[in-house]
Design a protein around this motif. Structure first.
Motif, PDB file in Angstrom:
ATOM      1  N   THR A  14       4.658  34.686  16.530  1.00 13.55           N
ATOM      2  CA  THR A  14       4.705  33.288  16.965  1.00 13.55           C
ATOM      3  C   THR A  14       3.396  32.608  16.584  1.00 13.55           C
ATOM      4  N   LYS A  32      10.249  45.712  18.693  1.00 10.38           N
ATOM      5  CA  LYS A  32      10.159  45.090  17.366  1.00 10.38           C
ATOM      6  C   LYS A  32       9.044  44.049  17.359  1.00 10.38           C
ATOM      7  N   THR A  45       1.325  38.391  16.673  1.00 12.02           N
ATOM      8  CA  THR A  45       2.473  39.296  16.649  1.00 12.02           C
ATOM      9  C   THR A  45       2.284  40.344  17.734  1.00 12.02           C
ATOM     10  N   ASP A  90       8.336  33.830  26.036  1.00  8.99           N
ATOM     11  CA  ASP A  90       8.589  35.205  25.597  1.00  8.99           C
ATOM     12  C   ASP A  90       7.318  35.886  25.097  1.00  8.99           C
ATOM     13  N   TRP A  91       6.518  35.191  24.260  1.00  7.69           N
ATOM     14  CA  TRP A  91       5.333  35.846  23.722  1.00  7.69           C
ATOM     15  C   TRP A  91       4.355  36.195  24.839  1.00  7.69           C
ATOM     16  N   ARG A 109       7.229  40.696  17.186  1.00  7.35           N
ATOM     17  CA  ARG A 109       7.659  39.331  17.497  1.00  7.35           C
ATOM     18  C   ARG A 109       6.518  38.372  17.178  1.00  7.35           C
ATOM     19  N   PRO A 124       4.585  43.398  20.069  1.00  6.31           N
ATOM     20  CA  PRO A 124       5.869  44.096  20.117  1.00  6.31           C
ATOM     21  C   PRO A 124       6.725  43.545  21.253  1.00  6.31           C
ATOM     22  N   GLY A 125       8.011  43.423  20.996  1.00  7.88           N
ATOM     23  CA  GLY A 125       8.933  42.987  22.034  1.00  7.88           C
ATOM     24  C   GLY A 125       8.917  43.961  23.193  1.00  7.88           C
ATOM     25  N   ARG A 126       8.902  43.455  24.390  1.00  8.10           N
ATOM     26  CA  ARG A 126       8.803  44.321  25.576  1.00  8.10           C
ATOM     27  C   ARG A 126      10.046  45.172  25.780  1.00  8.10           C
ATOM     28  N   LYS A 127      11.192  44.766  25.220  1.00  9.43           N
ATOM     29  CA  LYS A 127      12.433  45.542  25.360  1.00  9.43           C
ATOM     30  C   LYS A 127      12.752  46.323  24.096  1.00  9.43           C
ATOM     31  N   THR A 128      12.602  45.676  22.933  1.00 13.05           N
ATOM     32  CA  THR A 128      12.990  46.305  21.672  1.00 13.05           C
ATOM     33  C   THR A 128      11.851  47.031  20.971  1.00 13.05           C
ATOM     34  N   ASN A 164       5.684  39.327  26.486  1.00 14.17           N
ATOM     35  CA  ASN A 164       5.478  40.446  25.563  1.00 14.17           C
ATOM     36  C   ASN A 164       4.009  40.859  25.534  1.00 14.17           C
TER      37      ASN A 164
END
Length: 158
Positions: free
Chosen positions: A52, A48, A40, A73-74, A50, A42-46, A77
């Protein structure tokens, strides 16, 4: 090496959700650092969380993970995050992910087919490799990110 521009299969995200649910139940729990875990970051933009599923490999007591798709994506991030969390069943550990240089990644990628055989078939289906040989995986250095997991001092495990 296979396809120059691999893409994840359509079923990957739904399957990851099912897989993570099963993992949270402790079905794949492993106390020695091997086997699948939930990463897990944190999202780079949000910002939140994330999650996987990933399968780290252990070499000389140190855990590493190979990104199965360039630019996942991961992976992006993880580059942006200061820390990440690894979860196996109810056990959580805070780690720092350190991306290796292509030169440092090569010997680890050579070991990947032996240490993470489930990853070989996945990467064949994705088009990154054709035969799954150590030479093919070594050739992915600089293309597929390899991260080392370092413990975060004072963060501990729960």
């Amino acid at each position: 090496m296979a396809d120059g521009n691999p893409t994840p299969p359509w079923w990957l995200k739904p399957m990851n959700k099912v897989f993570m649910t099963v993992m949270k139940l402790g079905v794949f729990g492993n106390s020695n650092g091997g086997g699948p875990v939930i990463l897990t970051v944190p999202g780079r933009k949000t910002g939140k969380p994330r999650p996987t599923p990933i399968t780290p490999m252990v070499v000389d007591g140190t855990r590493y993970v190979v990104a199965g798709f360039p630019g996942a994506d991961w992976e992006r991030n993880a580059r942006a995050a200061e820390t990440a969390t690894l979860t196996t069943g109810k056990r959580r550990e805070t780690v720092r992910m350190v991306e290796l240089s292509a030169d440092d990644a090569r010997p680890l990628l050579r070991q990947f087919p032996t240490l993470v055989p489930t990853g070989v078939s996945f990467m064949k289906r994705s088009g990154l490799v054709t035969g799954g040989t150590p030479d093919e995986f070594e050739a992915l250095a600089g293309r597929c990110a390899v991260f080392r997991f370092d413990p975060v001092t004072g963060a501990g495990r729960s």
